[in-house]
Design a protein around this motif. Structure first.
Motif, PDB file in Angstrom:
ATOM      1  N   SER A  42     -39.909 -40.474   9.034  1.00  0.00           N
ATOM      2  CA  SER A  42     -39.941 -39.093   9.508  1.00  0.00           C
ATOM      3  C   SER A  42     -38.518 -38.601   9.739  1.00  0.00           C
ATOM      4  O   SER A  42     -37.661 -39.355  10.212  1.00  0.00           O
ATOM      5  N   THR A  43     -38.274 -37.333   9.391  1.00  0.00           N
ATOM      6  CA  THR A  43     -36.972 -36.715   9.644  1.00  0.00           C
ATOM      7  C   THR A  43     -37.204 -35.415  10.409  1.00  0.00           C
ATOM      8  O   THR A  43     -38.341 -34.966  10.568  1.00  0.00           O
ATOM      9  N   SER A  44     -36.128 -34.788  10.833  1.00  0.00           N
ATOM     10  CA  SER A  44     -36.276 -33.512  11.550  1.00  0.00           C
ATOM     11  C   SER A  44     -36.793 -32.417  10.615  1.00  0.00           C
ATOM     12  O   SER A  44     -37.390 -31.447  11.077  1.00  0.00           O
ATOM     13  N   GLY A  45     -36.592 -32.571   9.312  1.00  0.00           N
ATOM     14  CA  GLY A  45     -37.032 -31.563   8.351  1.00  0.00           C
ATOM     15  C   GLY A  45     -38.290 -31.940   7.594  1.00  0.00           C
ATOM     16  O   GLY A  45     -38.655 -31.279   6.622  1.00  0.00           O
ATOM     17  N   GLY A  46     -38.958 -32.997   7.961  1.00  0.00           N
ATOM     18  CA  GLY A  46     -40.176 -33.425   7.270  1.00  0.00           C
ATOM     19  C   GLY A  46     -40.222 -34.936   7.116  1.00  0.00           C
ATOM     20  O   GLY A  46     -40.118 -35.665   8.087  1.00  0.00           O
ATOM     21  N   TRP A  47     -40.347 -35.379   5.876  1.00  0.00           N
ATOM     22  CA  TRP A  47     -40.444 -36.808   5.581  1.00  0.00           C
ATOM     23  C   TRP A  47     -39.437 -37.193   4.496  1.00  0.00           C
ATOM     24  O   TRP A  47     -39.116 -36.393   3.622  1.00  0.00           O
ATOM     25  N   PHE A  58     -31.321 -49.652  -0.579  1.00  0.00           N
ATOM     26  CA  PHE A  58     -30.789 -49.377  -1.910  1.00  0.00           C
ATOM     27  C   PHE A  58     -30.588 -47.866  -2.090  1.00  0.00           C
ATOM     28  O   PHE A  58     -29.544 -47.427  -2.535  1.00  0.00           O
ATOM     29  N   ILE A  59     -31.603 -47.079  -1.744  1.00  0.00           N
ATOM     30  CA  ILE A  59     -31.526 -45.614  -1.786  1.00  0.00           C
ATOM     31  C   ILE A  59     -32.109 -45.087  -0.484  1.00  0.00           C
ATOM     32  O   ILE A  59     -33.186 -45.499  -0.063  1.00  0.00           O
ATOM     33  N   HIS A  60     -31.411 -44.157   0.146  1.00  0.00           N
ATOM     34  CA  HIS A  60     -31.898 -43.490   1.356  1.00  0.00           C
ATOM     35  C   HIS A  60     -32.008 -42.010   1.022  1.00  0.00           C
ATOM     36  O   HIS A  60     -30.996 -41.355   0.768  1.00  0.00           O
ATOM     37  N   GLN A  61     -33.231 -41.477   0.978  1.00  0.00           N
ATOM     38  CA  GLN A  61     -33.459 -40.097   0.548  1.00  0.00           C
ATOM     39  C   GLN A  61     -34.201 -39.325   1.647  1.00  0.00           C
ATOM     40  O   GLN A  61     -35.427 -39.279   1.668  1.00  0.00           O
ATOM     41  N   PRO A  62     -33.466 -38.692   2.570  1.00  0.00           N
ATOM     42  CA  PRO A  62     -34.124 -37.972   3.656  1.00  0.00           C
ATOM     43  C   PRO A  62     -34.591 -36.564   3.270  1.00  0.00           C
ATOM     44  O   PRO A  62     -35.323 -35.938   4.026  1.00  0.00           O
ATOM     45  N   THR A  63     -34.164 -36.067   2.116  1.00  0.00           N
ATOM     46  CA  THR A  63     -34.528 -34.719   1.683  1.00  0.00           C
ATOM     47  C   THR A  63     -35.109 -34.742   0.275  1.00  0.00           C
ATOM     48  O   THR A  63     -34.999 -35.740  -0.438  1.00  0.00           O
ATOM     49  N   ILE A  64     -35.679 -33.605  -0.127  1.00  0.00           N
ATOM     50  CA  ILE A  64     -36.200 -33.479  -1.484  1.00  0.00           C
ATOM     51  C   ILE A  64     -35.014 -33.277  -2.420  1.00  0.00           C
ATOM     52  O   ILE A  64     -34.253 -32.313  -2.255  1.00  0.00           O
ATOM     53  N   SER A  74     -43.186 -32.641   2.636  1.00  0.00           N
ATOM     54  CA  SER A  74     -44.142 -32.059   3.585  1.00  0.00           C
ATOM     55  C   SER A  74     -45.069 -33.091   4.215  1.00  0.00           C
ATOM     56  O   SER A  74     -45.661 -32.831   5.257  1.00  0.00           O
ATOM     57  N   SER A  75     -45.230 -34.254   3.596  1.00  0.00           N
ATOM     58  CA  SER A  75     -46.098 -35.283   4.164  1.00  0.00           C
ATOM     59  C   SER A  75     -45.557 -36.673   3.824  1.00  0.00           C
ATOM     60  O   SER A  75     -44.782 -36.840   2.878  1.00  0.00           O
ATOM     61  N   ALA A  76     -46.022 -37.639   4.587  1.00  0.00           N
ATOM     62  CA  ALA A  76     -45.632 -39.030   4.317  1.00  0.00           C
ATOM     63  C   ALA A  76     -46.164 -39.466   2.958  1.00  0.00           C
ATOM     64  O   ALA A  76     -45.484 -40.190   2.218  1.00  0.00           O
TER      65      ALA A  76
END
Length: 93
Positions: A42-47, A58-64, A74-76
Motif C-alpha cells: 500500500s502507498t499513499s497514492g494507492g497500491w 529487484f524492482i520497486h514500483q510504487p506508481t503506475i 487502484s487495487s492490490a
C-alpha cells in the motif's frame, strides 16, 4: 564369474544409473523454477508492487509506470496482475 554374482552386479549397476537419472531430473526441475516473485504494498497514492529476485529487491514500483504524477494502482489485485505480467514478460524472452 558365477551367475548370481553377475546378476547382482547388473542390478547394482542399473540401480546406480536410475539413481543418477533421478538426481539429474530433480536438479533440472529445481533450476527451471522462476526466481522472481511479486509483493504488493500500500502507498499513499494507492497500491504498488515489488519484484523480488530470490527474495531480494529487484524492482520497486510504487506508481503506475507512464502515468504523470504520483498515481498508484487502484487495487492490490491490479498491482499484483501488473507485477506478474512484468515478471512474465521478462522471463519468457
Amino acid at each position: 564369474m558365477n551367475q548370481p554374482t553377475q546378476t547382482n552386479l547388473i542390478r547394482k549397476g542399473l540401480l546406480l544409473v536410475l539413481l543418477v537419472l533421478a538426481i539429474l531430473t530433480a536438479y533440472i526441475i529445481y533450476q527451471r523454477q522462476n526466481p522472481y516473485s511479486v509483493e504488493v504494498f500500500s502507498t499513499s497514492g494507492g497500491w504498488g508492487y515489488a519484484i523480488l529476485n530470490q527474495g531480494k529487491p529487484f524492482i520497486h514500483q510504487p506508481t503506475i509506470p507512464g502515468q504523470p504524477g504520483i498515481v498508484g494502482f487502484s487495487s492490490a489485485a491490479q498491482a499484483q496482475r501488473v507485477g506478474e505480467r512484468v515478471v512474465e514478460k521478462n522471463t519468457t524472452g
